[in-house]
Motif scaffolding. Structure first.
Motif, PDB file in Angstrom:
ATOM      1  N   ALA A   1       0.853  -1.162  -0.158  1.00  0.00           N
ATOM      2  CA  ALA A   1       0.250   0.084  -0.087  1.00  0.00           C
ATOM      3  C   ALA A   1       0.879   1.097   0.041  1.00  0.00           C
ATOM      4  O   ALA A   1       0.613   2.204  -0.610  1.00  0.00           O
ATOM      5  N   GLU A   2       1.938   1.166   0.862  1.00  0.00           N
ATOM      6  CA  GLU A   2       2.790   2.345   0.766  1.00  0.00           C
ATOM      7  C   GLU A   2       3.516   2.585  -0.610  1.00  0.00           C
ATOM      8  O   GLU A   2       3.844   3.704  -1.093  1.00  0.00           O
ATOM      9  N   ALA A   3       3.911   1.586  -1.099  1.00  0.00           N
ATOM     10  CA  ALA A   3       4.341   1.689  -2.402  1.00  0.00           C
ATOM     11  C   ALA A   3       3.346   2.185  -3.569  1.00  0.00           C
ATOM     12  O   ALA A   3       3.876   3.021  -4.274  1.00  0.00           O
ATOM     13  N   THR A   4       2.232   1.750  -3.501  1.00  0.00           N
ATOM     14  CA  THR A   4       1.064   2.287  -4.229  1.00  0.00           C
ATOM     15  C   THR A   4       1.097   3.812  -4.012  1.00  0.00           C
ATOM     16  O   THR A   4       1.109   4.760  -5.000  1.00  0.00           O
ATOM     17  N   LYS A   5       1.135   4.266  -2.809  1.00  0.00           N
ATOM     18  CA  LYS A   5       0.955   5.660  -2.541  1.00  0.00           C
ATOM     19  C   LYS A   5       2.267   6.514  -2.953  1.00  0.00           C
ATOM     20  O   LYS A   5       2.124   7.612  -3.525  1.00  0.00           O
ATOM     21  N   MET A   6       3.445   5.873  -2.835  1.00  0.00           N
ATOM     22  CA  MET A   6       4.307   6.532  -3.337  1.00  0.00           C
ATOM     23  C   MET A   6       4.406   6.711  -4.858  1.00  0.00           C
ATOM     24  O   MET A   6       4.914   7.737  -5.459  1.00  0.00           O
ATOM     25  N   ASN A   7       3.877   5.705  -5.674  1.00  0.00           N
ATOM     26  CA  ASN A   7       3.883   5.535  -6.838  1.00  0.00           C
ATOM     27  C   ASN A   7       2.960   6.446  -7.339  1.00  0.00           C
ATOM     28  O   ASN A   7       3.103   7.282  -8.473  1.00  0.00           O
ATOM     29  N   ILE A   8       1.856   6.784  -6.637  1.00  0.00           N
ATOM     30  CA  ILE A   8       0.979   8.026  -7.038  1.00  0.00           C
ATOM     31  C   ILE A   8       1.582   9.180  -6.990  1.00  0.00           C
ATOM     32  O   ILE A   8       1.390  10.194  -7.732  1.00  0.00           O
TER      33      ILE A   8
ATOM     34  N   ALA B   1       3.805   9.688  -9.942  1.00  0.00           N
ATOM     35  CA  ALA B   1       3.176   9.945 -11.177  1.00  0.00           C
ATOM     36  C   ALA B   1       2.677  11.452 -11.219  1.00  0.00           C
ATOM     37  O   ALA B   1       2.549  12.244 -12.095  1.00  0.00           O
ATOM     38  N   GLY B   2       2.065  11.746  -9.828  1.00  0.00           N
ATOM     39  CA  GLY B   2       1.581  13.139  -9.673  1.00  0.00           C
ATOM     40  C   GLY B   2       2.430  14.200  -9.811  1.00  0.00           C
ATOM     41  O   GLY B   2       2.362  15.266 -10.724  1.00  0.00           O
TER      42      GLY B   2
ATOM     43  N   ILE C   1      -4.302  14.816 -14.438  1.00  0.00           N
ATOM     44  CA  ILE C   1      -3.349  14.068 -13.340  1.00  0.00           C
ATOM     45  C   ILE C   1      -4.575  13.194 -12.668  1.00  0.00           C
ATOM     46  O   ILE C   1      -3.997  12.180 -12.345  1.00  0.00           O
ATOM     47  N   ARG C   2      -5.782  13.749 -12.405  1.00  0.00           N
ATOM     48  CA  ARG C   2      -6.646  12.955 -11.458  1.00  0.00           C
ATOM     49  C   ARG C   2      -6.861  11.618 -12.242  1.00  0.00           C
ATOM     50  O   ARG C   2      -6.768  10.406 -11.486  1.00  0.00           O
ATOM     51  N   GLU C   3      -7.412  11.618 -13.549  1.00  0.00           N
ATOM     52  CA  GLU C   3      -7.580  10.623 -14.150  1.00  0.00           C
ATOM     53  C   GLU C   3      -6.492   9.603 -14.051  1.00  0.00           C
ATOM     54  O   GLU C   3      -6.590   8.302 -13.950  1.00  0.00           O
ATOM     55  N   LYS C   4      -5.311  10.038 -14.125  1.00  0.00           N
ATOM     56  CA  LYS C   4      -4.028   9.228 -14.312  1.00  0.00           C
ATOM     57  C   LYS C   4      -3.985   8.551 -12.934  1.00  0.00           C
ATOM     58  O   LYS C   4      -3.644   7.314 -12.862  1.00  0.00           O
TER      59      LYS C   4
END
Lengths: 255, 255, 255, 255, 255
Positions: free
Chosen positions: C210-217, C220-221, C234-237
């Motif tokens: 979950a932390e890695a997903t958050k970091m990847n977000i 990307a952001g 950006i939101r869509e992505k």
């Protein structure tokens, strides 16, 4: 029919029945509720795990794993080479009239005789191969799941029997037989695993591998025929799928 | 609803209850503290392992694994082909008015009717598929973890019961029943594993695979429709996802 | 703090203590040498397996697995979108003054405000993510090793106790209690595995994912912000990282 | 020497010996034929599994897993940076005269001073790294095989002892001690697994990973030196191999 | 012949027989029906799992795993280098007359002397290597399957014996011996696993790996010879397959 599978099944059962026979009565090894619990439970778990469609094919796949002969790649190469020689002498279109027993080879020959382009032949036959592997893979998976469920329901049955025995120890002479009955479900579970499912799952995997090899030989052979390669080149290519001892000796190929 | 899952659950429970019934009293198999320990412990470990959000979806996923029908790829192909014929006769924009039951197909049709470019359709629907696989994958993982925790807490309960029994053997007549109670947690743990979690985890994986196949068929179909391919070509492409016996016979396709 | 972890730990312990309490004395479940053997042995094996540096971080990681809240990707997306709106209205350089709580987001914002090229931002933050995964991965590995060592030392303790009991059976009344004590180490080992290490190892893996997903977000952001993309794109992505039900409804996005 | 390994081994042994001591005599835990069976059998299986050459290196690898200090990547970076500063101030050829303790760094420095092209340096050192991983990997594999054989021979010994005891139950007072002796082999097998092989196998894997990281740092550093990069850039690159907390703080690097 | 395998087998058997001898009579460990059940059952399962062709090669592969010497890559390099020197001094065609013992090297030399293009040599020899790995891999798989079936039939035999004993407890003095006999099948199963199959499966894997390395050295060497590289360059290339301590020291190579 591969004699090994049937002979193995017979030997396993004879060895077990002989051990039971030497110890006395057969009847002490038969307990209907225990059989219902273990076979019913294993079957029930299999039903819960797969959809109706897959369950219907389980029996077919089981029989197949048992009675089908391992495909013989060496003979198949000879047959393909014979076809390639006909195609050379006459033409690819002459192949359609040659009687061919193997269904997959028949399909490959029909595609070639239809003059379909090689990449179409290759992709259509490739789909067939992966569908077969998927089907056999699911069959092996189902049998392996049963090989796990058998012992699990066996343990459940033994625990139920032990609880019943332990709650009711007023008559010491009944303890032994009660425990004997409790152990029967564990025995049934072990038999389901070791004799009736695991070997078939393993066989199915072997069979699937050998069948895929045979099909790949057919695909490579038909593509060679379509490309107009000479039979000797095709044989050399196809024999790369065989173990060295099954290949045509090098000297023979040279002249 | 797939009858196999519900029937399997019924058969497993009837087989177990019958075995208990034949041995006498049901009540000796019910011990509240043992139930609390095994179910409470298994639930507690599940809480420790996942965050609150995942726990909330567990029940939904469990029910789904149980009651949902395996998706029927064959029917879906027929439906997609019908849509492709409408799109051919009229236009892609006509699809929006066609009533469509499947949510994912509806979304795909809307995207096509919105005239979105193929790569956008493909990436949006692709994300949906991987999100579904991730969700079902996590559900199966949670159920498999419970299938491990059940027997673990079962063993903990049995050990606690055995220690208590062994420390208190002054009354020989109480030893049997005390040990019977101690074994109950092991039995409960085995039931959690073999009857109430493992089959659902396996079903969920099967279901997820079949659902993904169905979705991939929809994606391939919609992309074919958008590209203006003719229905027969689309069918041939989509049937590559099916087992040979479920495909439309070749002869029929030719004319 | 994720209430699920702490609540789970409490429930597991209450269920176990209640089962002990109902059976009588607590004191029969406490045996100092058995505790020393199992906890000492498990700790000793952990020391033998890892270097001093890793051991130091074990406690931190354990607490983290226990008390840390699962990262909320949805809220993080909102925060990143807010930043993207500020960057749009003012400039990327304005971001440095915005108060940001999340350390990793802060670092990402600083890199953006420093006007570092996108590939540098991406590689620096990427290294951070893989370092986190490596760290959490090692933590989970250590806990899983302890989940294996606990039962192993439990069995060693029980074997030692049984040998001692069997060599000294002159007083029949002492056999029960001696065996009870011998079983305690197996119980302790099972508790270490099922209650005190396995759940944390599983949680750590979930958390790390979950932390890695958050970091990847965040990555990307920030890359979207640096590239000057508009907040809606950006939101869509970013929402592609979320489950469908957590995404902003499509209609809303359209206008 | 990493204190953790030796301390762990001591603690494990003290905990086990204390548990034995509290229960009375040490001598009841020593049975020469049992020791011969379990240690001899485990050793014999290891001989059957590996060739003579691998067996010779087993002891070396075992000691290494036990006494070697985990390589310190942080210190190695400092040393490489010092070398890069010397190479900057003087020249790459000056490095040969710098005293270097680490053998692998020495080899890397020699290759650089020999003016070998970067791709040659990289491939020669890369081969060295994979040879080390292969060697350590085989060592861990051997220890893990022993961790499986120990309990297997332990079970064989216990079965032999039980059969002997059960065939000879005329003297009831000898049953206890005979069973105690039978259990000793299972205890020995568990000790071989949990105390004397598994931890070393795990350590060896950790060690191999850390050593490979250190070697990769050296390779990256030497390639940077050969390419004439400035020490600050090299440090930034090398620190990507470290956990964030071990890196030089960013501020420091800026000026 | 690698002394380690034979010596290991002897040591394992002596250790087990000594433990039996010290406990008294050998004859209590021999029970014909138990032997028939476990060996017959394991053999029967192996027959069910593999086709007739694979079964025929099982004995060959077993003996090979036992008696074959681990291939010596170092000596092979010396032999290849000698050939490369002859090819340099005279010509590639001169190689055909050099006596070569290793069959695979002979084949490689013949291909080179036949002036076949390098890619043909490489692909023909590559097929040979993968065929060997496939063959040895299947052998190891069969032995591992037997290592699983042995204990399974052992458990089946013990359960049969226990049920018979528990149903017939009228004579207390017969209980011990009956249980002893029941345990024999478990002992036989454990011996099949730990002594007679697992070590050979592991050895076969080691052997296959070492043989493939040796063959890869031959391929690389012959390709170097065909390309006309000088012997020193070839040696440097081939030694990359060896562990550092087995390589020719660097200094020697320099001059």
């Amino acid at each position: 029919m591969d004699i090994a599978s049937v002979a193995g099944m017979l030997i396993a059962n004879i060895a077990i029945l002989w051990a039971i026979y030497l110890g006395g009565s057969f009847s002490i090894f038969v307990d209907i509720p225990s059989i219902v619990l273990v076979i019913g439970g294993t079957g029930a778990s299999t039903m819960m795990k797969w959809g109706m469609d897959d369950l219907k094919t389980l029996l077919t796949v089981y029989m197949k794993s048992f009675f089908n002969t391992m495909p013989n790649s060496k003979n198949m190469i000879d047959e393909v080479i014979k076809l390639s020689e006909i195609a050379r002498r006459e033409s690819v279109f002459a192949l359609e009239k040659v009687p061919v027993e193997d269904k997959f080879l028949k399909k490959a020959v029909t595609l070639a005789a239809d003059n379909r382009p090689p990449e179409v032949i290759s992709s259509i036959l490739g789909l067939e191969i992966s569908a077969l592997e998927e089907r056999h893979g699911k069959g092996a998976e189902m049998l392996e799941a049963m090989a796990g469920d058998g012992p699990a329901y066996g343990m459940i049955g033994t625990l139920i029997g032990l609880v019943q025995m332990l709650q009711n120890m007023s008559d010491p002479s009944s303890i032994g037989p009660a425990m004997a009955v409790a152990l029967l479900t564990t025995l049934y579970g072990a038999l389901i695993m070791a004799v009736f499912t695991n070997p078939m799952a393993a066989k199915l995997k072997q069979f699937s591998k050998a069948e895929a090899t045979k099909m790949n030989i057919i695909v490579a052979g038909i593509l060679g025929i379509v490309a107009g390669e000479n039979p000797r080149t095709i044989r050399e290519k196809l024999e790369s799928f065989l173990a060295p001892k099954d290949r045509t000796p090098t000297e023979e190929k040279k002249e």
